[in-house]
Scaffold this motif. Structure first.
Motif, short mmCIF file in Angstrom:
data_model
loop_
_atom_site.label_atom_id
_atom_site.label_comp_id
_atom_site.label_asym_id
_atom_site.label_seq_id
_atom_site.Cartn_x
_atom_site.Cartn_y
_atom_site.Cartn_z
N GLY A 1 0.83 -1.21 0.00
CA GLY A 1 0.00 0.00 0.00
C GLY A 1 0.86 1.25 0.00
N ALA A 2 1.91 1.24 0.79
CA ALA A 2 2.79 2.41 0.87
C ALA A 2 3.53 2.63 -0.46
CB ALA A 2 3.79 2.23 2.02
N VAL A 3 3.98 1.54 -1.06
CA VAL A 3 4.67 1.67 -2.35
C VAL A 3 3.73 2.30 -3.38
CG1 VAL A 3 5.65 0.35 -4.29
CG2 VAL A 3 6.29 -0.23 -1.93
N ALA A 4 2.47 1.83 -3.39
CA ALA A 4 1.50 2.36 -4.36
C ALA A 4 1.21 3.83 -4.10
CB ALA A 4 0.21 1.54 -4.29
N ALA A 5 1.12 4.21 -2.83
CA ALA A 5 0.84 5.61 -2.50
C ALA A 5 1.97 6.51 -3.01
CB ALA A 5 0.68 5.78 -0.99
N LEU A 6 3.20 6.07 -2.82
CA LEU A 6 4.35 6.88 -3.26
C LEU A 6 4.40 7.00 -4.78
CD1 LEU A 6 6.99 5.48 -0.75
CD2 LEU A 6 6.12 7.83 -0.80
N ALA A 7 3.86 5.97 -5.47
CA ALA A 7 3.92 5.98 -6.94
C ALA A 7 2.90 6.94 -7.54
CB ALA A 7 3.69 4.56 -7.47
N ASP A 8 1.88 7.33 -6.77
CA ASP A 8 0.81 8.17 -7.34
C ASP A 8 1.05 9.64 -7.01
OD1 ASP A 8 -1.44 9.22 -8.45
OD2 ASP A 8 -2.82 7.78 -7.55
N ALA A 9 1.99 10.23 -7.74
CA ALA A 9 2.36 11.62 -7.47
C ALA A 9 1.20 12.57 -7.76
CB ALA A 9 3.58 11.99 -8.31
N GLY A 10 0.38 12.22 -8.76
CA GLY A 10 -0.74 13.10 -9.13
C GLY A 10 -1.74 13.22 -7.98
N HIS A 11 -2.11 12.09 -7.39
CA HIS A 11 -3.06 12.09 -6.28
C HIS A 11 -2.50 12.89 -5.10
CE1 HIS A 11 -6.39 10.42 -3.89
NE2 HIS A 11 -5.52 10.45 -2.90
N PHE A 12 -1.22 12.65 -4.83
CA PHE A 12 -0.53 13.34 -3.72
C PHE A 12 -0.58 14.86 -3.93
CE2 PHE A 12 3.81 14.98 -2.54
CZ PHE A 12 3.65 14.95 -1.16
N GLU A 13 -0.26 15.30 -5.15
CA GLU A 13 -0.23 16.75 -5.41
C GLU A 13 -1.64 17.34 -5.30
OE1 GLU A 13 2.29 18.68 -5.60
OE2 GLU A 13 3.80 17.10 -5.60
N ARG A 14 -2.64 16.65 -5.87
CA ARG A 14 -4.01 17.20 -5.85
C ARG A 14 -4.53 17.32 -4.42
NH1 ARG A 14 -4.32 13.96 -10.22
NH2 ARG A 14 -5.19 12.18 -9.09
N THR A 15 -4.33 16.26 -3.63
CA THR A 15 -4.94 16.28 -2.29
C THR A 15 -4.20 17.26 -1.37
OG1 THR A 15 -3.70 14.26 -1.80
CG2 THR A 15 -6.02 14.00 -2.36
N ARG A 16 -2.89 17.34 -1.50
CA ARG A 16 -2.21 18.26 -0.58
C ARG A 16 -2.52 19.70 -0.95
NH1 ARG A 16 3.47 19.97 -1.26
NH2 ARG A 16 3.96 19.79 -3.47
N HIS A 17 -2.68 19.97 -2.27
CA HIS A 17 -3.03 21.35 -2.63
C HIS A 17 -4.45 21.68 -2.24
CE1 HIS A 17 0.76 21.40 -5.08
NE2 HIS A 17 0.81 22.50 -4.36
N ALA A 18 -5.34 20.68 -2.24
CA ALA A 18 -6.71 20.94 -1.77
C ALA A 18 -6.69 21.30 -0.29
CB ALA A 18 -7.58 19.70 -2.01
N VAL A 19 -5.88 20.59 0.49
CA VAL A 19 -5.79 20.88 1.92
C VAL A 19 -5.20 22.28 2.14
CG1 VAL A 19 -4.63 20.21 4.07
CG2 VAL A 19 -5.65 18.45 2.62
N ILE A 20 -4.17 22.61 1.37
CA ILE A 20 -3.53 23.93 1.52
C ILE A 20 -4.54 25.04 1.19
CG2 ILE A 20 -1.76 25.47 0.54
CD1 ILE A 20 0.01 22.87 0.23
N ALA A 21 -5.32 24.84 0.12
CA ALA A 21 -6.31 25.85 -0.26
C ALA A 21 -7.37 26.00 0.83
CB ALA A 21 -6.96 25.47 -1.59
#
Ligand SMILES: Cc1ncc(COP(=O)(O)O)c(C=O)c1O
Length: 355
Positions: free
Chosen positions: A254-274
Motif C-alpha cells: 500500500g505504501a509503495v502504491a501511494a508513493l507511486a501516485d504523485a498526481g493524487h498526492f499533489e491534488r490532495t495536498r493542494h486541496a488541503v492547503i487551499a
C-alpha cells in the motif's frame, strides 16, 4: 498498580492520542488526519496482495521491506541504505530515541511540541531539557547552540504549525555537529521545504516522515527516516532487537502504491492547503488570531472567548477539535483542516456560538 508490574511501568506517563469517537456524522478535526481518501492505487495494490484466497498472508512479510525502501529512496533521491521504515513514524521515533538520543548530555526539544517526545524520554530514561519557543511561537536556532545529547523538533512544529527555514536548520546542524539533530517532518508536505537534501552534507541529520498525513494512510501505519547509513544502521539494530516485521504485507504494498501516485498526492495536498488558507481567513473574520501554518492544521485563539468553552460548544454541535490544557497554549484550539464542507460546517458553528 499491580504487584506483577515491572518497576518501570508505574512511573510511566503514557501518551494520550486524540480521541477516535464512534459517533456517526461527526466533523472530526482533532487528530490531523487527511480528509481525502488515499490513492485508489493503494486499494488495488492491497487487493492484489490479498489475491483471491489471501494465501500470501500465510507468509511473513519481507523483514527489510526492501520494495518500500527502494520506493522511498527513488521518491526522495537517496539510496536504500539511507532509509529506515517502521510501523508509523511513532515507532520510528521510538527507535530513534533509544538508538540515537540517549546520551549523557540532555536531549533538547521545544517547550511546545509533539507531546510524545517526553513520553519516549520517560520510557527510556533519557534526560531532556525543553527550550522555550520565542513569543511568536517560532524556534530560535541560537537557543539550541549549547552542549546537548541530541535535538529533536517537528518542522512544521506541532501543534503550532510554524515553519523553520532550512537555513536555520543548517545552522543548528553545524552548531551541534557532534549530536544527532532529528527533524520530524510529519507535516512538511503541506507547506514546508524538506531537509532531506541536506542529509548528504550532514552526517548528524535524521529526517523522519510519515504516510499518515499527506498520503492519507494513518490507518496503515507507515513511517520512515532518512539519514546517513550509520544512523540507519543504529535504527536497524534496535528494530531487529524489538520486532523483525514491523510492516505487514499490506502496509508495504500500500505504501509503495501511494508513493507511486504523485498526481493524487499533489491534488490532495493542494486541496488541503487551499482549504487551510480559506479557513484561516474565515476564522480571522470571526475574531481569531491564527498562527501562520505550514501544516494541515491551524492553531488559533479567540480574542475574547475561552478556548475550552469554545471546544465544548463545538462538541455539542458535533464538531471536535483539539484543546491542550498546557502552559502558554491553553487559550488555543488546534483545528485540523477538513474538506471544504467540513471547514464550512466549522465556521458556521463558530458563527452561531460567537453571536
Ligand atoms: C509531529 C508528529 N510526529 C509524528 C506523528 C506520528 O505519526 P504516525 O505515527 O501516524 O506516523 C505525529 C502524529 O500526529 C505528529 O504530530
Amino acid at each position: 498498580m499491580s504487584r506483577f508490574w515491572s518497576p518501570v511501568v508505574g512511573a510511566l506517563t503514557p501518551y494520550v492520542p486524540g480521541e477516535q469517537p464512534k459517533i456517526a456524522n461527526l466533523v472530526k478535526l482533532n487528530t490531523n488526519e487527511n480528509p481525502y481518501p488515499p490513492s485508489p492505487r493503494v486499494l488495488e495494490a492491497i487487493r492484489a496482495e490479498l489475491g483471491d484466497d489471501g494465501a500470501r498472508l500465510r507468509l511473513y512479510p519481507d523483514p527489510n521491506a526492501g520494495l518500500l525502501k527502494a520506493a522511498i529512496a527513488a521518491t526522495y533521491g537517496v539510496t536504500p541504505p539511507q532509509v529506515f521504515v517502521g510501523n508509523g513514524s511513532d515507532e520510528v521515533l521510538a527507535h530513534v530515541f533509544l538508538a540515537l538520543l540517549r546520551h549523557e548530555r540532555p536531549l533538547l526539544f521545544p517547550d511546545i511540541t509533539y507531546s510524545f517526545y517526553p513520553v519516549y524520554c520517560g520510557l527510556y530514561g533519557i534526560d531532556y531539557r525543553t527550550v522555550p519557543l520565542a513569543e511568536d511561537f517560532t524556534i530560535d536556532p541560537a537557543d539550541y547552540a549549547r552542549p546537548n545529547g541530541g535535538i529533536i523538533f517537528p518542522n512544521p512544529n506541532a501543534p503550532t504549525g510554524r515553519l523553520l527555514a532550512l537555513a536555520a536548520i543548517e545552522r543548528m546542524l553545524e552548531a551541534s555537529a557532534d549530536s544527532v539533530v532529528v527533524v520530524d517532518e510529519a507535516y512538511v508536505d503541506f507547506g514546508g521545504e524538506s531537509a532531506i537534501p541536506l542529509v548528504d552534507r550532514h552526517d548528524n541529520l535524521l529526517v523522519v516522515h510519515t504516510l499518515s498525513k499527506s498520503r492519507s494512510l494513518a490507518g496503515l501505519r507507515v513511517g520512515f527516516a532518512i539519514g546517513h547509513p550509520a544512523l540507519i544502521e543504529a535504527l536497524e539494530r534496535v528494530k531487529n532487537s524489538f520486532n523483525s516485521y514491523p510492516l505487514d504485507r499490506l502496509a508495504i504494498v500500500g505504501a509503495v502504491a501511494a508513493l507511486a501516485d504523485a498526481g493524487h498526492f499533489e491534488r490532495t495536498r493542494h486541496a488541503v492547503i487551499a482549504s487551510r488558507d480559506t479557513l484561516t481567513a474565515e476564522l480571522e473574520s470571526l475574531g481569531f488570531a491564527v498562527l501562520p501554518s505550514a501544516a494541515n492544521f491551524i492553531f488559533a485563539r479567540h480574542a475574547r472567548r475561552d478556548a475550552a468553552e469554545l471546544a465544548n460548544a463545538l462538541r455539542q454541535r458535533g464538531i471536535i477539535v483539539r484543546h491542550f490544557r498546557l502552559p502558554r497554549i491553553d487559550q488555543f484550539l488546534r483545528i485540523t483542516v477538513g474538506t471544504e464542507a467540513e471547514c464550512a460546517a466549522l465556521t458556521a458553528a463558530l458563527r452561531g456560538i460567537l453571536e
